[in-house]
Write an enzyme that holds these catalytic residues in place. Sequence first.
Site, mmCIF file in Angstrom:
data_model
loop_
_atom_site.group_PDB
_atom_site.id
_atom_site.type_symbol
_atom_site.label_atom_id
_atom_site.label_comp_id
_atom_site.label_asym_id
_atom_site.label_seq_id
_atom_site.Cartn_x
_atom_site.Cartn_y
_atom_site.Cartn_z
ATOM 1 N N THR A 61 0.782 -1.222 -0.148
ATOM 2 C CA THR A 61 0.016 0.135 0.048
ATOM 3 C C THR A 61 0.889 1.221 0.012
ATOM 4 O O THR A 61 2.190 1.175 -0.145
ATOM 5 C CB THR A 61 -1.168 -0.076 1.173
ATOM 6 O OG1 THR A 61 -1.976 1.078 0.952
ATOM 7 C CG2 THR A 61 -0.450 -0.161 2.446
ATOM 8 N N LYS A 65 3.446 1.215 -3.972
ATOM 9 C CA LYS A 65 2.935 0.331 -5.096
ATOM 10 C C LYS A 65 3.858 0.542 -6.235
ATOM 11 O O LYS A 65 3.927 -0.162 -7.132
ATOM 12 C CB LYS A 65 1.505 0.751 -5.163
ATOM 13 C CG LYS A 65 0.538 0.331 -4.158
ATOM 14 C CD LYS A 65 -0.998 0.875 -4.304
ATOM 15 C CE LYS A 65 -1.646 0.276 -3.207
ATOM 16 N NZ LYS A 65 -3.149 0.621 -3.667
ATOM 17 N N ASP A 99 -6.469 -3.499 -7.545
ATOM 18 C CA ASP A 99 -7.391 -2.650 -7.442
ATOM 19 C C ASP A 99 -8.363 -2.104 -8.456
ATOM 20 O O ASP A 99 -9.299 -1.695 -7.841
ATOM 21 C CB ASP A 99 -6.571 -1.396 -7.211
ATOM 22 C CG ASP A 99 -5.616 -1.157 -5.697
ATOM 23 O OD1 ASP A 99 -6.230 -1.778 -4.899
ATOM 24 O OD2 ASP A 99 -4.681 -0.479 -5.699
ATOM 25 N N GLY A 123 -8.409 12.504 -9.432
ATOM 26 C CA GLY A 123 -7.142 11.755 -8.704
ATOM 27 C C GLY A 123 -6.442 11.258 -9.704
ATOM 28 O O GLY A 123 -6.792 10.703 -10.824
ATOM 29 N N ALA A 127 -4.166 4.259 -7.110
ATOM 30 C CA ALA A 127 -5.259 3.893 -7.117
ATOM 31 C C ALA A 127 -6.073 4.366 -8.366
ATOM 32 O O ALA A 127 -6.772 3.551 -8.886
ATOM 33 C CB ALA A 127 -6.119 4.361 -5.955
ATOM 34 N N ASN A 146 -6.977 16.059 -11.976
ATOM 35 C CA ASN A 146 -5.972 16.271 -10.700
ATOM 36 C C ASN A 146 -5.568 17.403 -10.375
ATOM 37 O O ASN A 146 -5.359 18.157 -11.283
ATOM 38 C CB ASN A 146 -4.763 15.137 -11.273
ATOM 39 C CG ASN A 146 -4.417 14.542 -9.794
ATOM 40 O OD1 ASN A 146 -4.694 14.231 -8.889
ATOM 41 N ND2 ASN A 146 -2.684 14.763 -9.894
ATOM 42 N N ARG A 151 0.802 15.296 -13.312
ATOM 43 C CA ARG A 151 0.495 13.932 -12.859
ATOM 44 C C ARG A 151 -0.815 13.307 -13.675
ATOM 45 O O ARG A 151 -1.021 12.356 -13.895
ATOM 46 C CB ARG A 151 0.307 13.684 -11.374
ATOM 47 C CG ARG A 151 0.694 12.412 -10.861
ATOM 48 C CD ARG A 151 0.598 12.418 -9.278
ATOM 49 N NE ARG A 151 0.739 11.416 -8.588
ATOM 50 C CZ ARG A 151 0.421 10.889 -7.372
ATOM 51 N NH1 ARG A 151 0.156 11.952 -6.450
ATOM 52 N NH2 ARG A 151 0.753 9.954 -6.896
HETATM 53 P P1 NAP Z 1 -1.756 8.462 -3.899
HETATM 54 O O1 NAP Z 1 -0.876 7.745 -4.993
HETATM 55 O O2 NAP Z 1 -0.987 9.180 -2.796
HETATM 56 O O3 NAP Z 1 -2.536 9.709 -4.581
HETATM 57 C C1 NAP Z 1 -3.315 10.552 -4.011
HETATM 58 C C2 NAP Z 1 -4.167 11.266 -4.860
HETATM 59 O O4 NAP Z 1 -4.896 12.244 -3.915
HETATM 60 C C3 NAP Z 1 -3.335 12.483 -5.872
HETATM 61 O O5 NAP Z 1 -4.065 12.531 -7.058
HETATM 62 C C4 NAP Z 1 -3.444 13.661 -5.028
HETATM 63 O O6 NAP Z 1 -3.127 14.893 -6.126
HETATM 64 C C5 NAP Z 1 -4.827 13.795 -4.488
HETATM 65 N N1 NAP Z 1 -4.679 14.685 -3.450
HETATM 66 C C6 NAP Z 1 -4.032 14.556 -2.497
HETATM 67 N N2 NAP Z 1 -4.437 15.677 -1.544
HETATM 68 C C7 NAP Z 1 -5.300 16.508 -2.350
HETATM 69 C C8 NAP Z 1 -5.867 17.855 -2.231
HETATM 70 N N3 NAP Z 1 -5.674 18.398 -0.963
HETATM 71 N N4 NAP Z 1 -6.577 18.234 -3.260
HETATM 72 C C9 NAP Z 1 -7.092 17.562 -4.360
HETATM 73 N N5 NAP Z 1 -6.234 16.363 -4.404
HETATM 74 C C10 NAP Z 1 -5.648 15.955 -3.603
HETATM 75 O O7 NAP Z 1 -2.655 7.546 -3.153
HETATM 76 P P2 NAP Z 1 -3.573 6.307 -3.637
HETATM 77 O O8 NAP Z 1 -2.799 5.111 -3.316
HETATM 78 O O9 NAP Z 1 -3.957 6.522 -4.995
HETATM 79 O O10 NAP Z 1 -4.941 6.238 -2.847
HETATM 80 C C11 NAP Z 1 -5.802 7.458 -2.806
HETATM 81 C C12 NAP Z 1 -6.752 7.037 -1.900
HETATM 82 O O11 NAP Z 1 -7.536 5.779 -2.080
HETATM 83 C C13 NAP Z 1 -6.516 6.934 -0.449
HETATM 84 O O12 NAP Z 1 -7.400 7.615 0.423
HETATM 85 C C14 NAP Z 1 -6.468 5.468 -0.148
HETATM 86 O O13 NAP Z 1 -6.957 4.981 1.221
HETATM 87 C C15 NAP Z 1 -7.844 5.088 -1.086
HETATM 88 N N6 NAP Z 1 -7.595 3.573 -1.688
HETATM 89 C C16 NAP Z 1 -8.689 2.812 -1.328
HETATM 90 C C17 NAP Z 1 -8.360 1.517 -1.859
HETATM 91 C C18 NAP Z 1 -9.973 0.696 -1.492
HETATM 92 O O14 NAP Z 1 -9.749 -0.464 -1.751
HETATM 93 N N7 NAP Z 1 -10.914 0.974 -1.388
HETATM 94 C C19 NAP Z 1 -7.455 1.069 -2.465
HETATM 95 C C20 NAP Z 1 -6.616 1.948 -2.780
HETATM 96 C C21 NAP Z 1 -6.532 3.184 -2.209
HETATM 97 P P3 NAP Z 1 -1.776 15.542 -6.584
HETATM 98 O O15 NAP Z 1 -1.447 14.449 -7.620
HETATM 99 O O16 NAP Z 1 -2.158 16.806 -6.787
HETATM 100 O O17 NAP Z 1 -0.824 15.139 -5.170
#
Ligand code: NAP
Length: 270
Positions: A61, A65, A99, A123, A127, A146, A151
Amino acid sequence: MKVYAVLGDPIEHSLSPVMHNAAFREMGLDATYHAFRVGIHRLRDAILGADAMGFGGLNLTIPLKEGAMAVVEPDETAEAIGAVNTVSFRGGIRGHNTDGIGASLALRRYGVSLRGSHILLIGAGGAARAIAYQLSKEGAEIVVTNRTPERGQALAEDLGLEFRPFVEIEDLVRCSDILINATSVGMRDGDPRLFDGSILRSEQVVFDIIYSRETELLRDARWAGAKAIDGVMMLVYQGAAALEIWTGLEAPVDLMEAAVRAALEERREN
Ligand code: NAP
């Protein structure tokens, strides 16, 4: 006994151990699943160590990843997504990504049909990449937005999708049938809203992949009469798909869901 684990940082709040240990018990497997805090700089050591010690498999996680791509041999899906959430050790160190299929099965479970639907994906992290890959493969029309345009553009370019700037988010929301929040916004109390939720309509589907709490986005969606779907079933289905890769056996999805919901309930009470 086979040992399985989820690696990440932070990792304390992961529900994967509860979910997978419940599944192992139900399936009568002599196996156990743990969570380990591993940062990106020790990822290679951790994966090679798990292989050397005969682990059954791993989940990865945040923030591991994408970095895992350089350590494992990715399958076709992980290669196309550019990220790994599941590692198996049968016949080499193989990287998989469940995912996207988790998100797709979650939407189907709630009766959402994807072919031809207009999806706004907010986003561009790991994920979002997995979801974009899987849902576009299933015939959805996806627009990506995004906060960091580079990105978002990179994701859209890699997968042949349209990217629109974040400042247009409200117009984009208005034009979509299905809205997916794949950002981490909403995970914490007091997070700002991504947009004014009063623009949501009852015909829309709002899928927020966050599973740890009911987000303001989902509350706004319910208020508008839209179909509001949280991230619990995505978590369950991505875990079930990983379990099936590791064991070749059918995963007890309903029991895994019950274990996750019970753990979430317990957390809310404490
Ligand atoms: P990640 O790679 O860190 O990506 C985070 C994303 O959130 C990026 O697009 C980032 O935009 C955006 N972001 C963060 N803060 C922001 C803000 N203040 N305003 C606007 N955009 C913002 O994380 P990830 O692995 O993709 O996970 C994302 C979410 O999905 C997490 O909450 C995670 O817990 C959830 N998730 C759930 C599952 C499930 O099975 N339900 C599986 C995987 C992930 P920037 O590019 O601009 O930074």
